[in-house]
Write a protein that holds these residues in place. Sequence first.
Motif, PDB file in Angstrom:
ATOM      1  N   ASP A  43       0.860  -1.182   0.000  1.00 38.88           N
ATOM      2  CA  ASP A  43       0.000   0.000   0.000  1.00 38.88           C
ATOM      3  C   ASP A  43       0.898   1.234   0.000  1.00 38.88           C
ATOM      4  N   VAL A  44       1.399   1.597  -1.172  1.00 36.97           N
ATOM      5  CA  VAL A  44       2.383   2.680  -1.245  1.00 36.97           C
ATOM      6  C   VAL A  44       1.781   4.026  -0.852  1.00 36.97           C
ATOM      7  N   ILE A  45       0.491   4.239  -1.143  1.00 38.92           N
ATOM      8  CA  ILE A  45      -0.149   5.502  -0.763  1.00 38.92           C
ATOM      9  C   ILE A  45      -0.230   5.611   0.758  1.00 38.92           C
ATOM     10  N   GLY A  46      -0.711   4.541   1.400  1.00 42.39           N
ATOM     11  CA  GLY A  46      -0.791   4.540   2.859  1.00 42.39           C
ATOM     12  C   GLY A  46       0.579   4.651   3.505  1.00 42.39           C
ATOM     13  N   ASP A  47       1.576   3.977   2.926  1.00 44.12           N
ATOM     14  CA  ASP A  47       2.924   4.024   3.487  1.00 44.12           C
ATOM     15  C   ASP A  47       3.525   5.422   3.335  1.00 44.12           C
ATOM     16  N   CYS A  48       3.325   6.052   2.171  1.00 44.09           N
ATOM     17  CA  CYS A  48       3.852   7.406   1.975  1.00 44.09           C
ATOM     18  C   CYS A  48       3.138   8.405   2.871  1.00 44.09           C
ATOM     19  N   ASN A  49       1.842   8.201   3.093  1.00 46.06           N
ATOM     20  CA  ASN A  49       1.104   9.050   4.025  1.00 46.06           C
ATOM     21  C   ASN A  49       1.693   8.968   5.425  1.00 46.06           C
ATOM     22  N   ALA A  50       2.146   7.779   5.796  1.00 50.17           N
ATOM     23  CA  ALA A  50       2.683   7.557   7.142  1.00 50.17           C
ATOM     24  C   ALA A  50       4.184   7.833   7.222  1.00 50.17           C
ATOM     25  N   GLY A  51       4.830   8.147   6.099  1.00 52.82           N
ATOM     26  CA  GLY A  51       6.258   8.444   6.106  1.00 52.82           C
ATOM     27  C   GLY A  51       7.142   7.222   6.274  1.00 52.82           C
ATOM     28  N   LYS A  52       6.669   6.042   5.888  1.00 54.07           N
ATOM     29  CA  LYS A  52       7.438   4.820   6.094  1.00 54.07           C
ATOM     30  C   LYS A  52       8.570   4.618   5.087  1.00 54.07           C
ATOM     31  N   PRO A  53       8.358   4.852   3.785  1.00 53.80           N
ATOM     32  CA  PRO A  53       9.455   4.615   2.828  1.00 53.80           C
ATOM     33  C   PRO A  53      10.583   5.632   2.968  1.00 53.80           C
ATOM     34  N   ASP A  54      11.760   5.293   2.429  1.00 48.78           N
ATOM     35  CA  ASP A  54      12.877   6.227   2.398  1.00 48.78           C
ATOM     36  C   ASP A  54      12.631   7.335   1.390  1.00 48.78           C
ATOM     37  N   LEU A  55      11.861   7.034   0.335  1.00 49.50           N
ATOM     38  CA  LEU A  55      11.597   8.023  -0.708  1.00 49.50           C
ATOM     39  C   LEU A  55      10.201   7.828  -1.277  1.00 49.50           C
ATOM     40  N   CYS A  56       9.462   8.914  -1.402  1.00 53.09           N
ATOM     41  CA  CYS A  56       8.178   8.935  -2.112  1.00 53.09           C
ATOM     42  C   CYS A  56       8.246  10.132  -3.061  1.00 53.09           C
ATOM     43  N   GLN A  57       8.537   9.878  -4.317  1.00 55.04           N
ATOM     44  CA  GLN A  57       8.771  10.961  -5.270  1.00 55.04           C
ATOM     45  C   GLN A  57       7.768  10.901  -6.411  1.00 55.04           C
ATOM     46  N   TYR A  58       7.105  12.035  -6.668  1.00 54.26           N
ATOM     47  CA  TYR A  58       6.145  12.129  -7.766  1.00 54.26           C
ATOM     48  C   TYR A  58       6.851  12.596  -9.029  1.00 54.26           C
ATOM     49  N   HIS A  59       6.590  11.894 -10.147  1.00 57.59           N
ATOM     50  CA  HIS A  59       7.145  12.256 -11.447  1.00 57.59           C
ATOM     51  C   HIS A  59       6.009  12.696 -12.363  1.00 57.59           C
ATOM     52  N   GLU A  60       5.990  13.972 -12.709  1.00 59.65           N
ATOM     53  CA  GLU A  60       4.939  14.490 -13.576  1.00 59.65           C
ATOM     54  C   GLU A  60       5.242  14.162 -15.036  1.00 59.65           C
ATOM     55  N   PHE A 114       2.987  14.251   2.845  1.00 62.20           N
ATOM     56  CA  PHE A 114       3.119  13.625   1.536  1.00 62.20           C
ATOM     57  C   PHE A 114       2.793  14.622   0.426  1.00 62.20           C
ATOM     58  N   SER A 115       1.799  15.485   0.633  1.00 63.23           N
ATOM     59  CA  SER A 115       1.439  16.470  -0.391  1.00 63.23           C
ATOM     60  C   SER A 115       2.593  17.442  -0.649  1.00 63.23           C
ATOM     61  N   ASP A 116       3.380  17.745   0.390  1.00 63.94           N
ATOM     62  CA  ASP A 116       4.549  18.608   0.206  1.00 63.94           C
ATOM     63  C   ASP A 116       5.558  17.960  -0.747  1.00 63.94           C
ATOM     64  N   LYS A 117       5.728  16.636  -0.634  1.00 63.66           N
ATOM     65  CA  LYS A 117       6.651  15.924  -1.518  1.00 63.66           C
ATOM     66  C   LYS A 117       6.112  15.877  -2.947  1.00 63.66           C
ATOM     67  N   ILE A 118       4.799  15.732  -3.077  1.00 67.42           N
ATOM     68  CA  ILE A 118       4.192  15.728  -4.411  1.00 67.42           C
ATOM     69  C   ILE A 118       4.400  17.078  -5.090  1.00 67.42           C
ATOM     70  N   SER A 165      -2.563  17.572 -13.246  1.00 66.62           N
ATOM     71  CA  SER A 165      -1.243  16.966 -13.368  1.00 66.62           C
ATOM     72  C   SER A 165      -1.394  15.452 -13.307  1.00 66.62           C
ATOM     73  N   GLN A 166      -0.673  14.743 -14.148  1.00 65.51           N
ATOM     74  CA  GLN A 166      -0.721  13.284 -14.102  1.00 65.51           C
ATOM     75  C   GLN A 166       0.672  12.703 -14.300  1.00 65.51           C
ATOM     76  N   GLY A 167       0.926  11.615 -13.592  1.00 62.42           N
ATOM     77  CA  GLY A 167       2.243  11.008 -13.654  1.00 62.42           C
ATOM     78  C   GLY A 167       2.288   9.722 -12.843  1.00 62.42           C
ATOM     79  N   TRP A 168       3.435   9.459 -12.212  1.00 65.31           N
ATOM     80  CA  TRP A 168       3.602   8.220 -11.464  1.00 65.31           C
ATOM     81  C   TRP A 168       4.433   8.479 -10.213  1.00 65.31           C
ATOM     82  N   LEU A 169       4.375   7.525  -9.303  1.00 64.31           N
ATOM     83  CA  LEU A 169       5.018   7.662  -8.001  1.00 64.31           C
ATOM     84  C   LEU A 169       6.154   6.659  -7.869  1.00 64.31           C
ATOM     85  N   GLU A 170       7.333   7.143  -7.480  1.00 64.17           N
ATOM     86  CA  GLU A 170       8.491   6.291  -7.222  1.00 64.17           C
ATOM     87  C   GLU A 170       8.663   6.137  -5.716  1.00 64.17           C
ATOM     88  N   VAL A 171       8.681   4.894  -5.228  1.00 68.20           N
ATOM     89  CA  VAL A 171       8.741   4.618  -3.794  1.00 68.20           C
ATOM     90  C   VAL A 171       9.925   3.703  -3.501  1.00 68.20           C
TER      91      VAL A 171
END
Length: 217
Positions: A43-60, A114-118, A165-171
């Motif tokens: 659940d990458v969205i839930g994990d990024c919301n909770a700050g669990k991964p080392d990186l959650c990067q949005y690519h537009e 997470f929105s700040d990182k996006i 904006s549309q793109g993908w998330l790197e976790v």
Amino acid sequence: MKLFKRTLRRTALMAPALALLTIPFSTGTASAATPGWGSDKPDVIGDCNAGKPDLCQYHEVSSWNAPGYWHAASNVFDNCEGTDPATYARSAAYETNTSYTYGTKETFEVSSGFSDKIQLGMKASVESNQSWTVGDKHTVTETQTNTVRAGYKGQYWFQPLWHHSQGWLEVHYGKRVDGHYFWYYPGQGSTGFQITTPVTWPDGTLQGVMKWTTWKC
């Protein structure tokens, strides 16, 4: 119809009866499953919301601006029983927020951190009078005077300008999760992660069109 310009007078919201449409924003985590993914993926969205991964990067991948739907921006002014035109001076208001969706238009929640990182992955506006900041609420208010004929009703409507904006998330995870350190949601180079953000003036107020409509009772 009148284009809402930033030189118009803006006042505080004065009447609690004004109709506001608000897109909910939460600082909590999303549901247990990331939209569009099966149970064999994290659940990458839930994990990024909770700050669990080392990186959650949005690519537009792509972005554009477009007018949204019309929304009621005031209560209805009623002159159904009157015999003479009635003049109303009222505040019209509309408030909205960023929304996040998967390619199937399934909406999910994003935490403030997470929105700040996006935001870092989104391209800024090249126009000096336009901006967008994900996760922030924005409001437009305007005081106008309009007349309702006898036997008619009137109401203000607002059409916001949206930035899409549309793109993908790197976790990146610090340890293997479901067999991998790296995950790309919903796929590397894809456009399934979609963000819709209101376009604002430099002072933070919404850009769009405010109009006054009347109809027979």
